[in-house]
Design an enzyme around this catalytic site. Structure first.
Site, short mmCIF file in Angstrom:
data_model
loop_
_atom_site.label_atom_id
_atom_site.label_comp_id
_atom_site.label_asym_id
_atom_site.label_seq_id
_atom_site.Cartn_x
_atom_site.Cartn_y
_atom_site.Cartn_z
N LYS A 13 0.81 -1.22 0.00
CA LYS A 13 0.00 0.00 0.00
C LYS A 13 0.85 1.27 0.00
O LYS A 13 0.59 2.19 -0.76
CB LYS A 13 -0.90 0.05 1.25
CG LYS A 13 -1.93 -1.05 1.35
CD LYS A 13 -2.83 -0.84 2.58
CE LYS A 13 -2.09 -0.89 3.91
NZ LYS A 13 -1.63 -2.23 4.30
N ARG A 88 -9.57 1.64 9.28
CA ARG A 88 -9.29 0.22 9.50
C ARG A 88 -10.36 -0.45 10.34
O ARG A 88 -10.29 -1.67 10.56
CB ARG A 88 -7.96 0.07 10.25
CG ARG A 88 -6.76 -0.11 9.35
CD ARG A 88 -5.53 -0.07 10.26
NE ARG A 88 -4.52 -0.96 9.80
CZ ARG A 88 -3.34 -0.57 9.30
NH1 ARG A 88 -3.07 0.70 9.17
NH2 ARG A 88 -2.45 -1.44 8.93
N ARG A 127 11.16 -7.03 4.50
CA ARG A 127 11.15 -5.66 4.98
C ARG A 127 11.75 -5.58 6.38
O ARG A 127 12.40 -4.60 6.73
CB ARG A 127 9.71 -5.12 4.99
CG ARG A 127 9.62 -3.65 5.30
CD ARG A 127 8.24 -3.10 5.05
NE ARG A 127 7.31 -3.50 6.09
CZ ARG A 127 6.01 -3.21 6.07
NH1 ARG A 127 5.50 -2.54 5.07
NH2 ARG A 127 5.22 -3.60 7.05
N ARG A 133 11.75 -2.87 11.18
CA ARG A 133 10.57 -2.42 11.92
C ARG A 133 10.30 -3.32 13.10
O ARG A 133 10.32 -4.54 12.99
CB ARG A 133 9.35 -2.41 11.00
CG ARG A 133 9.01 -1.04 10.48
CD ARG A 133 7.91 -1.07 9.48
NE ARG A 133 6.65 -1.62 10.00
CZ ARG A 133 5.47 -1.43 9.42
NH1 ARG A 133 5.39 -0.70 8.32
NH2 ARG A 133 4.38 -1.97 9.91
N ARG A 144 -0.92 -9.22 12.95
CA ARG A 144 -1.41 -8.12 12.11
C ARG A 144 -2.32 -8.64 11.00
O ARG A 144 -3.31 -8.01 10.65
CB ARG A 144 -0.24 -7.32 11.54
CG ARG A 144 0.28 -6.28 12.55
CD ARG A 144 1.69 -5.84 12.29
NE ARG A 144 1.94 -5.34 10.97
CZ ARG A 144 3.11 -5.45 10.33
NH1 ARG A 144 4.13 -6.07 10.91
NH2 ARG A 144 3.26 -4.96 9.14
P1 ADP Z 1 0.82 -2.57 7.99
O1 ADP Z 1 1.99 -2.90 7.14
O2 ADP Z 1 0.60 -3.58 9.09
O3 ADP Z 1 -0.41 -2.27 7.19
P2 ADP Z 1 1.00 0.23 8.94
O4 ADP Z 1 2.29 0.90 8.75
O5 ADP Z 1 -0.13 0.67 8.09
O6 ADP Z 1 1.29 -1.31 8.80
O7 ADP Z 1 0.54 0.34 10.47
C1 ADP Z 1 1.40 -0.09 11.50
C2 ADP Z 1 0.65 -0.13 12.82
O8 ADP Z 1 0.15 1.18 13.14
C3 ADP Z 1 -0.60 -1.02 12.84
O9 ADP Z 1 -0.28 -2.37 13.08
C4 ADP Z 1 -1.38 -0.38 13.98
O10 ADP Z 1 -0.86 -0.73 15.24
C5 ADP Z 1 -1.12 1.10 13.78
N1 ADP Z 1 -2.14 1.70 12.91
C6 ADP Z 1 -1.95 2.22 11.66
N2 ADP Z 1 -3.09 2.69 11.15
C7 ADP Z 1 -4.05 2.45 12.08
C8 ADP Z 1 -5.45 2.68 12.16
N3 ADP Z 1 -6.12 3.25 11.14
N4 ADP Z 1 -6.10 2.30 13.28
C9 ADP Z 1 -5.47 1.75 14.31
N5 ADP Z 1 -4.16 1.48 14.30
C10 ADP Z 1 -3.44 1.82 13.21
#
Ligand code: ADP
Length: 191
Positions: A13, A88, A127, A133, A144
């Site tokens: 994404k 989300r 990654r 990370r 996740r």
């Molecule tokens: P991923 O690769 O898991 O999609 P992101 O970088 O989008 O990772 O998000 C990393 C973390 O940040 C998530 O696992 C969550 O803990 C938090 N997070 C990101 N966006 C949201 C959201 N919209 N609502 C709640 N938590 C979020």
């Protein structure tokens, strides 16, 4: 343009969001990136968010909603934005509806990237090596994925019922996927 890009963790994404946003001249707003920036700066928001992120759980809606509200109120987002990683949860969908309706605009499209599970896990583990990370360990990666399936994948149906969803095959080279997304978005009437 007001767009959302969705897909399971590791679907690519963030990479695609940057290309789409650049094309439309709008900011790509990644909640994950904003949380990570706050974590590395040690802000109160970062301290709070880190507890959840490290476990692969979602940060509470109230915290996330407020953060997004403040971000899309900034000047560069007045003419549109691409949201990556938000909404989300169903509560976040409602909140976003409120934010967009308030400004008299509407959501234009939701791009959903589809990928297969094995490929995803491979991408995330790769990654983990490159970016290091904290939430890319195997257990957390699995959690996740589960949380995505439970809490976020139902959102696709919600947006489908509004005729906003463009499902795009996220497998293959980055530029192939970008081309597919652009092809899908061209059929969206511009406003
Ligand atoms: P991923 O690769 O898991 O999609 P992101 O970088 O989008 O990772 O998000 C990393 C973390 O940040 C998530 O696992 C969550 O803990 C938090 N997070 C990101 N966006 C949201 C959201 N919209 N609502 C709640 N938590 C979020």
């Amino acid at each position: 343009m007001r767009l959302i890009i969705m897909g399971p963790p590791g679907a690519g994404k963030g990479t695609q969001a940057r290309f789409i946003a650049e094309h439309f001249g709008i900011p790509a707003i990644s909640t994950g990136d904003i949380f990570r920036a706050n974590v590395s700066q040690g802000t109160p928001l970062g301290v709070e968010a880190k507890k959840y992120m490290d476990a692969g759980e979602y940060v509470p809606d109230e915290v996330t909603n407020l953060m997004v509200r403040n971000r899309i109120d900034e000047d560069d987002a007045v003419s549109g934005f691409l949201l990556d990683g938000y909404p989300r949860t169903l509560a976040q969908v409602e909140e976003l509806d409120g934010m967009i309706n308030f400004t008299g605009h509407r959501l234009d499209a939701v791009v959903v990237l589809t990928v297969d599970q094995d490929e995803i896990v491979q991408r995330l583990l790769q990654r983990a090596e490159v970016e290091g990370r904290a939430d890319d360990t195997e257990d957390v990666v699995r959690r996740r994925q589960e949380v995505y399936l439970e809490q976020t994948s139902p959102l696709i149906e919600v947006y489908k019922s509004r005729d906003l969803v463009h499902e795009v095959d996220g497998m293959g080279e980055v530029d192939e996927v970008t081309a597919r997304i652009f092809a899908a978005l061209d059929v969206v009437p511009q406003s």
